[in-house]
Write a protein that holds these residues in place. Structure first.
Motif, PDB file in Angstrom:
ATOM      1  N   ILE A 230      12.889  -5.254  16.900  1.00  0.00           N
ATOM      2  CA  ILE A 230      12.724  -6.075  15.699  1.00  0.00           C
ATOM      3  C   ILE A 230      11.282  -5.916  15.241  1.00  0.00           C
ATOM      4  O   ILE A 230      10.360  -5.999  16.046  1.00  0.00           O
ATOM      5  CB  ILE A 230      13.018  -7.563  15.998  1.00  0.00           C
ATOM      6  CG1 ILE A 230      14.451  -7.739  16.493  1.00  0.00           C
ATOM      7  CG2 ILE A 230      12.763  -8.412  14.756  1.00  0.00           C
ATOM      8  CD1 ILE A 230      14.773  -9.137  16.984  1.00  0.00           C
ATOM      9  N   GLU A 231      11.105  -5.681  13.953  1.00  0.00           N
ATOM     10  CA  GLU A 231       9.760  -5.514  13.400  1.00  0.00           C
ATOM     11  C   GLU A 231       9.681  -6.160  12.030  1.00  0.00           C
ATOM     12  O   GLU A 231      10.703  -6.316  11.359  1.00  0.00           O
ATOM     13  CB  GLU A 231       9.426  -4.021  13.303  1.00  0.00           C
ATOM     14  CG  GLU A 231       8.046  -3.704  12.786  1.00  0.00           C
ATOM     15  CD  GLU A 231       6.912  -4.321  13.584  1.00  0.00           C
ATOM     16  OE1 GLU A 231       6.419  -5.403  13.166  1.00  0.00           O
ATOM     17  OE2 GLU A 231       6.523  -3.744  14.606  1.00  0.00           O
ATOM     18  N   ARG A 232       8.502  -6.527  11.631  1.00  0.00           N
ATOM     19  CA  ARG A 232       8.295  -7.100  10.304  1.00  0.00           C
ATOM     20  C   ARG A 232       8.601  -6.066   9.231  1.00  0.00           C
ATOM     21  O   ARG A 232       8.294  -4.888   9.380  1.00  0.00           O
ATOM     22  CB  ARG A 232       6.850  -7.575  10.160  1.00  0.00           C
ATOM     23  CG  ARG A 232       6.544  -8.775  11.050  1.00  0.00           C
ATOM     24  CD  ARG A 232       5.094  -8.877  11.355  1.00  0.00           C
ATOM     25  NE  ARG A 232       4.764  -7.735  12.215  1.00  0.00           N
ATOM     26  CZ  ARG A 232       3.542  -7.340  12.487  1.00  0.00           C
ATOM     27  NH1 ARG A 232       2.525  -7.952  11.984  1.00  0.00           N
ATOM     28  NH2 ARG A 232       3.328  -6.318  13.278  1.00  0.00           N
ATOM     29  N   TYR A 233       9.205  -6.508   8.143  1.00  0.00           N
ATOM     30  CA  TYR A 233       9.570  -5.614   7.053  1.00  0.00           C
ATOM     31  C   TYR A 233       8.348  -4.860   6.523  1.00  0.00           C
ATOM     32  O   TYR A 233       8.421  -3.665   6.245  1.00  0.00           O
ATOM     33  CB  TYR A 233      10.242  -6.386   5.907  1.00  0.00           C
ATOM     34  CG  TYR A 233      10.479  -5.502   4.713  1.00  0.00           C
ATOM     35  CD1 TYR A 233      11.560  -4.641   4.685  1.00  0.00           C
ATOM     36  CD2 TYR A 233       9.593  -5.494   3.644  1.00  0.00           C
ATOM     37  CE1 TYR A 233      11.765  -3.794   3.618  1.00  0.00           C
ATOM     38  CE2 TYR A 233       9.792  -4.650   2.575  1.00  0.00           C
ATOM     39  CZ  TYR A 233      10.882  -3.795   2.559  1.00  0.00           C
ATOM     40  OH  TYR A 233      11.061  -2.945   1.510  1.00  0.00           O
ATOM     41  N   GLY A 234       7.216  -5.538   6.403  1.00  0.00           N
ATOM     42  CA  GLY A 234       6.021  -4.928   5.825  1.00  0.00           C
ATOM     43  C   GLY A 234       5.589  -3.651   6.527  1.00  0.00           C
ATOM     44  O   GLY A 234       5.076  -2.726   5.900  1.00  0.00           O
ATOM     45  N   VAL A 235       5.786  -3.585   7.842  1.00  0.00           N
ATOM     46  CA  VAL A 235       5.432  -2.385   8.602  1.00  0.00           C
ATOM     47  C   VAL A 235       6.264  -1.206   8.102  1.00  0.00           C
ATOM     48  O   VAL A 235       5.742  -0.126   7.812  1.00  0.00           O
ATOM     49  CB  VAL A 235       5.640  -2.615  10.117  1.00  0.00           C
ATOM     50  CG1 VAL A 235       5.498  -1.330  10.899  1.00  0.00           C
ATOM     51  CG2 VAL A 235       4.679  -3.682  10.630  1.00  0.00           C
ATOM     52  N   PHE A 236       7.565  -1.408   7.969  1.00  0.00           N
ATOM     53  CA  PHE A 236       8.435  -0.327   7.511  1.00  0.00           C
ATOM     54  C   PHE A 236       8.268  -0.048   6.022  1.00  0.00           C
ATOM     55  O   PHE A 236       8.450   1.074   5.576  1.00  0.00           O
ATOM     56  CB  PHE A 236       9.898  -0.634   7.847  1.00  0.00           C
ATOM     57  CG  PHE A 236      10.193  -0.422   9.301  1.00  0.00           C
ATOM     58  CD1 PHE A 236      10.382   0.851   9.804  1.00  0.00           C
ATOM     59  CD2 PHE A 236      10.252  -1.491  10.165  1.00  0.00           C
ATOM     60  CE1 PHE A 236      10.639   1.059  11.149  1.00  0.00           C
ATOM     61  CE2 PHE A 236      10.506  -1.304  11.511  1.00  0.00           C
ATOM     62  CZ  PHE A 236      10.691  -0.023  12.007  1.00  0.00           C
ATOM     63  N   ASP A 237       7.904  -1.064   5.260  1.00  0.00           N
ATOM     64  CA  ASP A 237       7.657  -0.860   3.838  1.00  0.00           C
ATOM     65  C   ASP A 237       6.496   0.111   3.636  1.00  0.00           C
ATOM     66  O   ASP A 237       6.561   1.012   2.797  1.00  0.00           O
ATOM     67  CB  ASP A 237       7.378  -2.200   3.164  1.00  0.00           C
ATOM     68  CG  ASP A 237       7.302  -2.095   1.653  1.00  0.00           C
ATOM     69  OD1 ASP A 237       8.188  -1.442   1.058  1.00  0.00           O
ATOM     70  OD2 ASP A 237       6.368  -2.675   1.067  1.00  0.00           O
ATOM     71  N   ARG A 238       5.434  -0.056   4.429  1.00  0.00           N
ATOM     72  CA  ARG A 238       4.286   0.859   4.329  1.00  0.00           C
ATOM     73  C   ARG A 238       4.677   2.271   4.754  1.00  0.00           C
ATOM     74  O   ARG A 238       4.249   3.261   4.152  1.00  0.00           O
ATOM     75  CB  ARG A 238       3.119   0.337   5.155  1.00  0.00           C
ATOM     76  CG  ARG A 238       2.465  -0.893   4.526  1.00  0.00           C
ATOM     77  CD  ARG A 238       1.186  -1.298   5.223  1.00  0.00           C
ATOM     78  NE  ARG A 238       1.382  -1.771   6.590  1.00  0.00           N
ATOM     79  CZ  ARG A 238       1.776  -2.997   6.921  1.00  0.00           C
ATOM     80  NH1 ARG A 238       2.036  -3.888   5.989  1.00  0.00           N
ATOM     81  NH2 ARG A 238       1.910  -3.344   8.181  1.00  0.00           N
ATOM     82  N   ILE A 239       5.494   2.396   5.792  1.00  0.00           N
ATOM     83  CA  ILE A 239       5.969   3.712   6.225  1.00  0.00           C
ATOM     84  C   ILE A 239       6.815   4.348   5.123  1.00  0.00           C
ATOM     85  O   ILE A 239       6.656   5.529   4.801  1.00  0.00           O
ATOM     86  CB  ILE A 239       6.771   3.602   7.543  1.00  0.00           C
ATOM     87  CG1 ILE A 239       5.849   3.200   8.689  1.00  0.00           C
ATOM     88  CG2 ILE A 239       7.509   4.899   7.852  1.00  0.00           C
ATOM     89  CD1 ILE A 239       6.565   2.806   9.966  1.00  0.00           C
ATOM     90  N   ALA A 240       7.706   3.558   4.529  1.00  0.00           N
ATOM     91  CA  ALA A 240       8.566   4.073   3.448  1.00  0.00           C
ATOM     92  C   ALA A 240       7.725   4.528   2.263  1.00  0.00           C
ATOM     93  O   ALA A 240       7.993   5.584   1.672  1.00  0.00           O
ATOM     94  CB  ALA A 240       9.571   3.005   3.019  1.00  0.00           C
ATOM     95  N   ASP A 241       6.697   3.763   1.909  1.00  0.00           N
ATOM     96  CA  ASP A 241       5.815   4.160   0.809  1.00  0.00           C
ATOM     97  C   ASP A 241       5.146   5.496   1.099  1.00  0.00           C
ATOM     98  O   ASP A 241       5.044   6.349   0.215  1.00  0.00           O
ATOM     99  CB  ASP A 241       4.744   3.087   0.561  1.00  0.00           C
ATOM    100  CG  ASP A 241       5.292   1.851  -0.133  1.00  0.00           C
ATOM    101  OD1 ASP A 241       6.404   1.912  -0.699  1.00  0.00           O
ATOM    102  OD2 ASP A 241       4.596   0.810  -0.104  1.00  0.00           O
TER     103      ASP A 241
END
Length: 100
Positions: free
Chosen positions: A53-64
């Protein structure tokens, strides 16, 4: 809940799954990761590796980063197509949250 928290930023404890399949993230862990009510978390599951489980913001930055053309830099072991598919899936989670 019995828990053991160490001073070096690590935590080990147990949680019980409730009647509706829910778990409570212990306060010490929420504080450690800055998780607040209403935050979006991403749950990743692999039948052989387990659950993360991880915070969405971490994956949002990776996706960007992936969507800005840095797919090979972010995930060199995966094809650019797989990385882009992953990034779009992450972004779709945010879109679903905005619709709610």
């Amino acid at each position: 809940m019995k828990a053991k928290r160490e001073t070096n930023g690590k935590y080990m404890g147990s949680v019980k799954v409730g009647q509706k399949g829910q778990i409570v993230i212990p306060k010490d862990v929420r504080d450690m990761f800055g998780i607040s009510p209403g935050d979006t978390l991403i749950l990743l599951a692999d039948s052989e590796k387990g659950i993360a489980i991880e915070r969405y913001g971490v994956f949002d930055r990776i996706a960007d980063a992936i969507l800005s053309g840095r797919a090979k830099e972010v995930y060199p072991d995966y094809s650019e197509e797989d990385s882009i598919r992953f990034a779009k899936a992450v972004k779709s989670i945010d879109d679903e949250d905005e619709e709610k």
